[in-house]
Design a protein around this motif. Structure first.
Motif, PDB file in Angstrom:
ATOM      1  N   ARG A  10       0.830  -1.200   0.000  1.00  0.00           N
ATOM      2  CA  ARG A  10       0.000   0.000   0.000  1.00  0.00           C
ATOM      3  C   ARG A  10       0.872   1.261   0.000  1.00  0.00           C
ATOM      4  N   THR A  11       1.876   1.248   0.848  1.00  0.00           N
ATOM      5  CA  THR A  11       2.751   2.422   0.939  1.00  0.00           C
ATOM      6  C   THR A  11       3.480   2.663  -0.374  1.00  0.00           C
ATOM      7  N   LYS A  12       3.985   1.601  -0.986  1.00  0.00           N
ATOM      8  CA  LYS A  12       4.710   1.755  -2.246  1.00  0.00           C
ATOM      9  C   LYS A  12       3.780   2.256  -3.359  1.00  0.00           C
ATOM     10  N   ALA A  13       2.540   1.743  -3.376  1.00  0.00           N
ATOM     11  CA  ALA A  13       1.603   2.181  -4.415  1.00  0.00           C
ATOM     12  C   ALA A  13       1.286   3.670  -4.287  1.00  0.00           C
ATOM     13  N   VAL A  14       1.048   4.129  -3.073  1.00  0.00           N
ATOM     14  CA  VAL A  14       0.777   5.561  -2.870  1.00  0.00           C
ATOM     15  C   VAL A  14       1.998   6.392  -3.239  1.00  0.00           C
ATOM     16  N   HIS A  15       3.188   5.877  -2.934  1.00  0.00           N
ATOM     17  CA  HIS A  15       4.419   6.620  -3.219  1.00  0.00           C
ATOM     18  C   HIS A  15       4.646   6.762  -4.719  1.00  0.00           C
ATOM     19  N   SER A  75      -5.583   8.351  -7.320  1.00  0.00           N
ATOM     20  CA  SER A  75      -6.393   8.327  -8.539  1.00  0.00           C
ATOM     21  C   SER A  75      -5.564   7.994  -9.773  1.00  0.00           C
ATOM     22  N   LYS A  76      -4.243   8.144  -9.685  1.00  0.00           N
ATOM     23  CA  LYS A  76      -3.376   7.809 -10.819  1.00  0.00           C
ATOM     24  C   LYS A  76      -3.120   6.306 -10.939  1.00  0.00           C
ATOM     25  N   LEU A  77      -3.509   5.558  -9.941  1.00  0.00           N
ATOM     26  CA  LEU A  77      -3.288   4.108  -9.948  1.00  0.00           C
ATOM     27  C   LEU A  77      -4.397   3.408 -10.714  1.00  0.00           C
ATOM     28  N   HIS A  78      -4.027   2.339 -11.424  1.00  0.00           N
ATOM     29  CA  HIS A  78      -5.048   1.519 -12.078  1.00  0.00           C
ATOM     30  C   HIS A  78      -5.937   0.828 -11.044  1.00  0.00           C
ATOM     31  N   SER A  79      -5.329   0.348  -9.950  1.00  0.00           N
ATOM     32  CA  SER A  79      -6.044  -0.332  -8.867  1.00  0.00           C
ATOM     33  C   SER A  79      -5.842   0.424  -7.570  1.00  0.00           C
ATOM     34  N   ARG A  80      -6.726   0.245  -6.638  1.00  0.00           N
ATOM     35  CA  ARG A  80      -6.613   0.912  -5.352  1.00  0.00           C
ATOM     36  C   ARG A  80      -5.375   0.435  -4.597  1.00  0.00           C
ATOM     37  N   PRO A  81      -4.876   1.232  -3.671  1.00  0.00           N
ATOM     38  CA  PRO A  81      -3.683   0.820  -2.924  1.00  0.00           C
ATOM     39  C   PRO A  81      -3.858  -0.502  -2.177  1.00  0.00           C
ATOM     40  N   GLY A  82      -5.074  -0.770  -1.727  1.00  0.00           N
ATOM     41  CA  GLY A  82      -5.301  -2.036  -1.026  1.00  0.00           C
ATOM     42  C   GLY A  82      -5.039  -3.238  -1.909  1.00  0.00           C
ATOM     43  N   TYR A  93       7.597  -6.277  -4.969  1.00  0.00           N
ATOM     44  CA  TYR A  93       7.815  -4.889  -4.571  1.00  0.00           C
ATOM     45  C   TYR A  93       8.341  -4.063  -5.739  1.00  0.00           C
ATOM     46  N   LYS A  94       9.258  -4.639  -6.520  1.00  0.00           N
ATOM     47  CA  LYS A  94       9.838  -3.900  -7.653  1.00  0.00           C
ATOM     48  C   LYS A  94       8.835  -3.703  -8.784  1.00  0.00           C
ATOM     49  N   SER A  95       7.842  -4.597  -8.886  1.00  0.00           N
ATOM     50  CA  SER A  95       6.904  -4.526 -10.014  1.00  0.00           C
ATOM     51  C   SER A  95       5.719  -3.597  -9.756  1.00  0.00           C
ATOM     52  N   ILE A  96       5.610  -3.008  -8.570  1.00  0.00           N
ATOM     53  CA  ILE A  96       4.490  -2.098  -8.277  1.00  0.00           C
ATOM     54  C   ILE A  96       4.718  -0.769  -8.988  1.00  0.00           C
ATOM     55  N   HIS A  97       3.785  -0.384  -9.839  1.00  0.00           N
ATOM     56  CA  HIS A  97       3.826   0.894 -10.553  1.00  0.00           C
ATOM     57  C   HIS A  97       2.387   1.314 -10.839  1.00  0.00           C
ATOM     58  N   PRO A  98       2.148   2.547 -11.242  1.00  0.00           N
ATOM     59  CA  PRO A  98       0.765   3.041 -11.397  1.00  0.00           C
ATOM     60  C   PRO A  98      -0.086   2.227 -12.360  1.00  0.00           C
ATOM     61  N   ALA A  99       0.510   1.683 -13.431  1.00  0.00           N
ATOM     62  CA  ALA A  99      -0.282   0.953 -14.424  1.00  0.00           C
ATOM     63  C   ALA A  99      -0.479  -0.517 -14.071  1.00  0.00           C
ATOM     64  N   LEU A 100       0.060  -0.967 -12.943  1.00  0.00           N
ATOM     65  CA  LEU A 100      -0.049  -2.384 -12.578  1.00  0.00           C
ATOM     66  C   LEU A 100      -1.516  -2.760 -12.342  1.00  0.00           C
ATOM     67  N   ARG A 101      -1.944  -3.830 -12.998  1.00  0.00           N
ATOM     68  CA  ARG A 101      -3.326  -4.311 -12.842  1.00  0.00           C
ATOM     69  C   ARG A 101      -3.404  -5.252 -11.630  1.00  0.00           C
ATOM     70  N   ALA A 102      -3.187  -4.677 -10.457  1.00  0.00           N
ATOM     71  CA  ALA A 102      -3.143  -5.475  -9.226  1.00  0.00           C
ATOM     72  C   ALA A 102      -4.502  -6.087  -8.902  1.00  0.00           C
ATOM     73  N   ARG A 103      -5.570  -5.347  -9.188  1.00  0.00           N
ATOM     74  CA  ARG A 103      -6.903  -5.868  -8.883  1.00  0.00           C
ATOM     75  C   ARG A 103      -7.196  -7.142  -9.667  1.00  0.00           C
ATOM     76  N   HIS A 104      -6.826  -7.174 -10.948  1.00  0.00           N
ATOM     77  CA  HIS A 104      -7.058  -8.365 -11.758  1.00  0.00           C
ATOM     78  C   HIS A 104      -6.296  -9.558 -11.188  1.00  0.00           C
ATOM     79  N   PHE A 105      -5.039  -9.324 -10.806  1.00  0.00           N
ATOM     80  CA  PHE A 105      -4.226 -10.408 -10.250  1.00  0.00           C
ATOM     81  C   PHE A 105      -4.822 -10.934  -8.949  1.00  0.00           C
ATOM     82  N   VAL A 106      -5.247 -10.026  -8.072  1.00  0.00           N
ATOM     83  CA  VAL A 106      -5.795 -10.444  -6.780  1.00  0.00           C
ATOM     84  C   VAL A 106      -7.107 -11.200  -6.979  1.00  0.00           C
ATOM     85  N   GLU A 107      -7.983 -10.700  -7.839  1.00  0.00           N
ATOM     86  CA  GLU A 107      -9.268 -11.354  -8.053  1.00  0.00           C
ATOM     87  C   GLU A 107      -9.092 -12.724  -8.688  1.00  0.00           C
TER      88      GLU A 107
END
Length: 462
Positions: A21-26, A33-40, A146-160
């Protein structure tokens, strides 16, 4: 070590979630709002990559490693696997493990002590290897995630998708467990039916598997199909179940009607939990009650009337079993009756029907599918009961429908046949699996009947 690993993984999951979460916000410049998925989702993404592979490795290790360790120990013990029979080898391994890991054994010898030392040595080495592998997997997963977290990362798709995969695995485990149970019953039963014909087993009138090991003619008796007749067991099972249902069905259904339509809210809030306490009492306690209170009372009552009553009787077991399954009938029927729309009751009252007429001619027919399901569940519970029958009805496989005599059931005989160290290639032991398959077919037929009733009357009253 398993729970130690689980505790460590839980701490890592929480830590990774916070870091993600911290890395995504950073990386979003403090603008989520710039993130594809929420920080959670980014936190969950990092937590899954950190602990997921390690957790899967632990599960696979628990499933695979015990068998590998046994083979390693046996390979160090020379030709002991060829000297001992399969049951003896299983007992040898069990005792060696008990010596190595602090269990209890009946007796020990030099071979078991040596095998125990091998088990302890291999287990210690495996723990070091497992810890190293898990540490590497956690480190690599956490670093890469940790290294792969960036604004365009589709984290929600991966988690779901990960959660969906977990749900599919859980569903598959339930289905595969059912399939495994059925196949194990079928395969072992087929081995039994090679020794005892199916018709002799299903329609046989005499059950005495212990006679296969009595006297000088044990070898001949072990292949005698006439001692494996299941009819006395079925008769005893159905007799006790019928007595139990005659007790539970009216009491449970009438109590459900009272609680749903006649009792005040205060009485209902008190009476229903008290009634459901019966479902939480261990069956062995019911067995004690049946053996120490109900059976002597029935015997004394019968003797006062000049009747011959056995010290262990089907009536005693059936009465107590009926008391035990009252909550199944009452609670489920109460829920079903309460689910009947109030509009049906109001319409009946508007046509001039009394409350009792409304219940008999409107509510109960509408709730019939659920009531039948509750009764079938109670019947299945009664058929599968063991402790009450052992303590109150006995072990005698008598071919009788007299409730004052001692009888036995299918489940009791399954337990009796599998007590102690058994050879799983003998007809006596394999008979337990045949009885299990027979019981499975009976309960399956009951469930199919219940489904047909539910389907028929649900269509009628929907």
């Amino acid at each position: 070590m398993f729970w130690t690993y689980v505790a460590i993984l839980l701490v890592l999951i929480i830590t990774a979630h916070l870091l993600g979460r911290t890395k995504a916000v950073h990386v979003a410049g403090e603008d989520p709002s710039k993130l594809h998925s929420r920080p959670g989702y980014h936190g969950a993404y990092l937590a899954i990559l950190t602990a997921g592979p390690a957790f899967i490795t632990i599960i696979l290790w628990l499933l695979v490693w015990p068998g590998i360790m046994e083979q390693l120990v046996l390979s160090r013990m020379g030709d002991i696997a060829e000297v001992l029979s399969k049951p003896e080898l299983q007992a040898f391994i069990r005792d060696a493990k008990a010596i190595a890991f602090g269990g209890i054994v009946g007796f020990t010898d030099a071979a078991k002590e040596e095998a125990a030392r091998h088990f302890a040595s291999i287990q210690q080495t495996s723990q070091y290897v497992e810890s190293l592998v898990l540490a590497i997997m956690v480190g690599v997963g956490a670093y890469w995630g940790y290294k792969s977290i960036h604004p365009a990362l589709r984290a929600r798709h991966f988690v779901e998708r990960s959660v969906m995969g977990l749900l599919m695995v859980c569903s598959a485990v339930a289905i595969l467990t059912t399939i495994g149970i059925v196949l194990s019953l079928i395969f072992e039963s087929l081995m039994f039916f090679r020794k005892v014909p199916v018709l002799d087993f299903v329609f046989g009138m005499h059950w005495s598997p212990q006679s296969a090991f009595e006297g000088a003619g044990a070898e001949a008796a072990s292949t005698d199909a006439h001692i494996f007749g299941a009819i006395p067991l079925l008769v005893g099972t159905l007799l006790i179940t019928a007595i139990a249902i005659f007790v539970a069905a009216p009491i449970g259904l009438l109590s459900a009607i009272y609680l749903s339509d006649y009792a005040s809210a205060k009485v209902r809030a008190t009476a229903k939990p008290v009634l459901e306490i019966l479902a939480g009492i261990p069956t062995v306690v019911y067995g004690f009650f049946a053996a120490l209170v109900v059976a002597p009372f029935i015997r004394g009552w019968g003797e006062s009337l000049g009747l011959s009553v056995s010290s262990e009787s089907a009536l005693a077991a059936g009465l107590v079993m009926g008391i035990m399954i009252i909550p199944f009938v009452s609670s489920l029927s109460d829920d079903v009756i309460n689910s009947v729309p109030q509009a049906l009751r109001d319409g009946s009252a508007g046509l001039g029907a009394t409350k009792s007429e409304t219940i008999m001619k409107v509510v109960l027919p509408s709730a019939l599918p659920g009531i039948v399901s509750a009764l079938i569940l109670a019947i299945s519970r009664a058929i599968g009961e063991t402790m009450i029958v052992v303590m109150a009805a006995g072990l005698a496989a008598n071919m009788t429908i007299n409730p004052l005599e001692a009888v036995t059931t299918v489940t009791v005989q399954i337990v009796t046949l599998l007590v102690g160290d058994q050879e799983f290639d003998s007809a006596k032991t394999l008979a337990a699996f045949a009885l299990g398959l027979l019981l499975f077919c009976i309960t399956l037929a009951l469930n199919i009947f219940a489904l047909r009733v539910v389907k028929k009357y649900r269509e009628q009253y929907d």
